[in-house]
Design an enzyme around this catalytic site. Structure first.
Site, short mmCIF file in Angstrom:
data_model
loop_
_atom_site.label_atom_id
_atom_site.label_comp_id
_atom_site.label_asym_id
_atom_site.label_seq_id
_atom_site.Cartn_x
_atom_site.Cartn_y
_atom_site.Cartn_z
CD GLU A 145 -3.05 -0.82 0.05
OE1 GLU A 145 -3.22 0.33 -0.41
OE2 GLU A 145 -3.68 -1.80 -0.36
CG ASN A 174 -0.99 5.25 -1.00
OD1 ASN A 174 -1.83 4.88 -1.80
ND2 ASN A 174 -1.23 5.37 0.29
NE ARG A 192 -5.49 4.22 -8.04
CZ ARG A 192 -4.84 3.14 -8.42
NH1 ARG A 192 -4.84 2.07 -7.67
NH2 ARG A 192 -4.18 3.12 -9.53
#
Length: 141
Positions: A47, A51, A108
């Site tokens: 993650e 990002n 998203r």
């Protein structure tokens, strides 16, 4: 077990996301974690790296890099930092809210920071217009 640390810098391309996951998991394996702990570390790193790639370097045409630093302690803890040198997060408080996404027109979920927070014992985000550092900490049981 002695304290140990590693630094890894890689191109911010999607192919390297799984490389970062696997590297963090292999490094953490020195602490003899459970399968669940390894999966949580891999997911949190995934993650954070995603990002950095998607949000940190949006619209940048040149080669961009992500740096991951890991530190193991003698107390069976791992500290992980994922850093990009992109545009930063304008409002960290808002970005940390579950389901918030700066890309509502894309697929998203806005759950990246929430997942990191749930799988790690501590999550801190530092950001400026010259980049973001996501700091995570986990104590193995």
């Amino acid at each position: 077990m002695t304290e140990n640390q590693m630094n890894l810098t890689f191109l911010a391309i999607s192919e390297n996301q799984s490389f970062a996951r696997a590297t963090a998991a292999a490094f953490a394996s020195q602490l003899d974690p459970t399968v669940a702990e390894i999966n949580e570390i891999k997911t949190a790193v995934s993650e954070a790296v995603t990002n950095a790639m998607i949000h940190g370097y949006e619209g940048v045409e040149t080669d961009c890099f992500v740096t991951m630093r890991c530190h193991l302690t003698t107390n069976r803890e791992i500290y992980i930092e994922v850093e990009d040198f992109g545009r930063g997060i304008p409002n960290i408080e808002q970005a940390l809210e579950p389901l918030y996404t700066s890309k509502p027109d894309e697929e998203r979920s806005g759950m990246g920071f929430t997942v990191m927070s749930e799988f790690m014992d501590d999550l801190q985000v530092q950001s400026s217009p010259s980049g973001t550092i996501v700091k995570m900490h986990k104590k193995m049981v």
